[in-house]
Scaffold this motif. Sequence first.
Motif, mmCIF file in Angstrom:
data_model
loop_
_atom_site.group_PDB
_atom_site.id
_atom_site.type_symbol
_atom_site.label_atom_id
_atom_site.label_comp_id
_atom_site.label_asym_id
_atom_site.label_seq_id
_atom_site.Cartn_x
_atom_site.Cartn_y
_atom_site.Cartn_z
ATOM 1 N N PRO A 370 0.838 -1.203 0.000
ATOM 2 C CA PRO A 370 0.000 0.000 0.000
ATOM 3 C C PRO A 370 0.873 1.254 0.000
ATOM 4 C CG PRO A 370 -0.855 -1.607 1.553
ATOM 5 C CD PRO A 370 0.459 -2.140 1.074
ATOM 6 N N GLY A 371 0.546 2.172 -0.898
ATOM 7 C CA GLY A 371 1.334 3.383 -1.036
ATOM 8 C C GLY A 371 2.395 3.316 -2.119
ATOM 9 N N GLU A 373 4.066 2.828 -5.872
ATOM 10 C CA GLU A 373 3.737 3.106 -7.264
ATOM 11 C C GLU A 373 4.697 2.343 -8.160
ATOM 12 O OE1 GLU A 373 3.634 7.257 -8.140
ATOM 13 O OE2 GLU A 373 2.058 7.697 -6.664
ATOM 14 N N SER A 412 -10.512 0.006 -5.881
ATOM 15 C CA SER A 412 -9.870 1.187 -5.293
ATOM 16 C C SER A 412 -8.459 0.905 -4.785
ATOM 17 C CB SER A 412 -10.724 1.717 -4.130
ATOM 18 O OG SER A 412 -10.886 0.711 -3.133
ATOM 19 N N ALA A 413 -8.093 -0.370 -4.620
ATOM 20 C CA ALA A 413 -6.756 -0.702 -4.113
ATOM 21 C C ALA A 413 -5.689 -0.697 -5.197
ATOM 22 C CB ALA A 413 -6.778 -2.065 -3.424
ATOM 23 N N LYS A 436 -0.911 2.602 -8.901
ATOM 24 C CA LYS A 436 -0.842 3.142 -7.548
ATOM 25 C C LYS A 436 -1.616 2.208 -6.610
ATOM 26 C CE LYS A 436 -0.449 7.940 -9.092
ATOM 27 N NZ LYS A 436 -0.988 9.324 -8.985
ATOM 28 N N ALA A 437 -0.917 1.695 -5.609
ATOM 29 C CA ALA A 437 -1.506 0.680 -4.725
ATOM 30 C C ALA A 437 -2.023 1.301 -3.429
ATOM 31 C CB ALA A 437 -0.480 -0.389 -4.404
ATOM 32 N N ALA A 438 -3.145 0.762 -2.936
ATOM 33 C CA ALA A 438 -3.712 1.117 -1.640
ATOM 34 C C ALA A 438 -4.094 -0.168 -0.914
ATOM 35 C CB ALA A 438 -4.925 2.035 -1.819
ATOM 36 N N ASP A 439 -4.617 -0.047 0.277
ATOM 37 C CA ASP A 439 -4.953 -1.217 1.091
ATOM 38 C C ASP A 439 -6.195 -1.925 0.537
ATOM 39 O OD1 ASP A 439 -5.390 -3.070 3.079
ATOM 40 O OD2 ASP A 439 -6.113 -1.606 4.551
ATOM 41 N N ALA A 481 -2.618 -3.646 4.075
ATOM 42 C CA ALA A 481 -1.954 -2.846 5.100
ATOM 43 C C ALA A 481 -1.825 -3.697 6.364
ATOM 44 C CB ALA A 481 -2.748 -1.585 5.381
#
Length: 570
Positions: A370-371, A373, A412-413, A436-439, A481
Motif C-alpha cells: 500500500p502506497g 507506485e 480502489s486498491a 498506484k496501490a492502496a490497502d 496494510a
Amino acid sequence: MDIRGNMTMSYLGVPRLHFAGTFLARPSTINNDIANYDPTTSPLDPGWNPDGDARWDLLGCQVTAAYYADGTSAASASADPIVGTPLISISSPPAKIVDLDPDQQLVSEIWGLRVRLGGPASGSLDARYRVAAFCDLWPRAQQSTGDQPLGASYQSALEDIEWPQAPASRFLADLHRASPDLLSIKFNLDGINLDQGPTLGHGRVVGTVGPASADEPKHFVLGRLLRPSRQQGKNQRSAFTFAQARVCTDRKKVIVDLGNSLPTTTPGGPIDASLIGEVELAVVDQGGRATTLGPVQYQADDWYTSTAGVQEFPDGRTLSDAQLAALEGGRLALLPAGSGGVGPASRPPLIENASSSVLRADRYVYRLNPGDEATVELYLTKAGKPLAGETIALAYAPQRLPAEETVGTPESALAFPTPTIPEKTDGNGRVRFTLKAADPGNPRQFIDGQVYGVAYSWPQEQPGQAQADPSLFVSALVWDAFTFTPPATWWGTVQPILSQYARLYPFMMQFVDLGDYGSVVANRSRIEQVMKLDPEHPGYMPVTRDLSRAKRDMILGWFAAGAPEGTPPS
C-alpha cells in the motif's frame, strides 16, 4: 541507439548461439490450493510436489550452434570452441521459481539466477539473469492431458556481464564487440516430468543468446508477431501458438522463432509432423496472395536442439528488394506448402493480425505494498516499426486471471488511468502509465492482499483471421496494510504469519520449524540474515516473495527486540 534505427538488436539477430539440455523446476505445490491457506483445512491437498524447495536450475545444457556477426555459423567445437561448452547456473544457493499468487500461477518468475556460458577452451562469461516471468503457456503436446503437455517460454536480459580476457572463441569475441553491456536470452520449456522419482521436475529446455540494446524491451522482441488463427468451432483449438519474428533490413533476412510454437507428439517429444505437414513462411498481400520466403525445416535432423526453433528466411540467399517491399505492407504467415495465399475463410497455421500490429508490456508482473507506485512500459509497433501518436486503452480485467475465487476487488486498491492513458505513444512506440496501490482490506481472509489484472489494448487493432493475444494484461499483487499494537510478540503478531509458512512449505522443516517458537529463536541469526537480503538474491526468505514489507519489518524488529514470546492464547 534509437530503436527506430536499423541496428535494433535482440536474440533474433547475429551474433547468436543456441543451446539445449534439461531444466529443473521444483516448486512447492501445497500453496497452489487456496483451501490450504485456511488453518482449519485438513488434510491438505499436497499437489504433485509438496516437499518442493522452489529450486530452478539448468542441467546438462550445452551450446549446439553459433552464428557469427557476418551470418556464417559453427556447428562443432573444431569450428569454434564455444560449441559443446556448457551453459550452467552458478547461483548459490540455487535460483528460485516463484508464482505471483495462488490466484495467478501463470506468470511464474525465475529469481536469483546467475549463469556461466563457455569453458576453458573457449573462455567463459558470467552474467546475472534479470527476473522474468514465463509467457505463452499452452498445451503443446496436444495428444496428452494434464500439466505435463504444457510448454512455455522465458525471455529476459543478461546483465552485470564478466567477459573473458582474449577468448579463444571467435563467437565470444563477436558477441562482446556487438553487445558488451547487455545480452538477450530466450528459452523454451516443455515436457516437465511430474511423476515421483529422481527426475521429478525435469524437462526439456532449448534457447538462444544474442545481443541486446539498453533502450529496447527486455522481455519480448520489438518486431512482428505471428498468431494462431481463430478457430471456427467453439471447442476447437489451434495446433500452433504465437511466434516472434524480426525483419533484419541490414542483412535482408526474416528471422522467426518457432521454438515454442509447434506442437509435439508427446511431452518433450518430437515435433508433431502429423499436425503440421509441410509448411512455409510467406508474405501475404492485401489481396491474400502469398510470396513464399522458404520452407520451415523442422523435420531436419536435430533441427530443434541445434536451432532452438529459430530459422532465417530465405535460406542461402537474401531477401530481394521486391520481397522487402512486400514486407512493408504485407503480413507474415506460416502457410501449408503450395497454398498460394489466404482466402476470407482460410485458417492458416500462423499469421499476423490484419493491422500487422503488436502491443506488449515489457514487464508484466508486479508486487506492491500500500502506497507503492510502479511504472508500466508499453510498446506499439506496426509491421515491426514503432507506431507514434496512438492512444492505448486500459481496463480492470479480473477475468484474465486463472482464479478460484473473486479477485480484482476492491478496484480502489489499484489505481491507474482509465479508460485510456492520457499520453500517446512516442516516437519509439512507447508509452508509460503508473499503478498506484492502496490497502485492499484483506478480501481473501487467509491470503494476504489481492491480485489484479490490468488489460491494455490499441483500439485500432484489426484482428483479421488471427487470435487475440491472451497475454495482453499486467498482473499485480497488492498486499494488505498491516498494523499492530507494540510490542510485537511471538503469540501476538509473529506466530500467525510464520506458522502459515510452516504449513505451506514443509521442506523448511529440515532447517527450522517456523511454527515453533523455540525453533525460530534457535535459528534467529540465520532467519534474520536471509530476510535482510535483496529479494533478487537466491537466498532471500521467504523464497515465495509473498511477504509484505510491513510484516517483514515487524518480524525483523521483533528479532531486534530480543524475540519476546508474549502470552499464549488461552
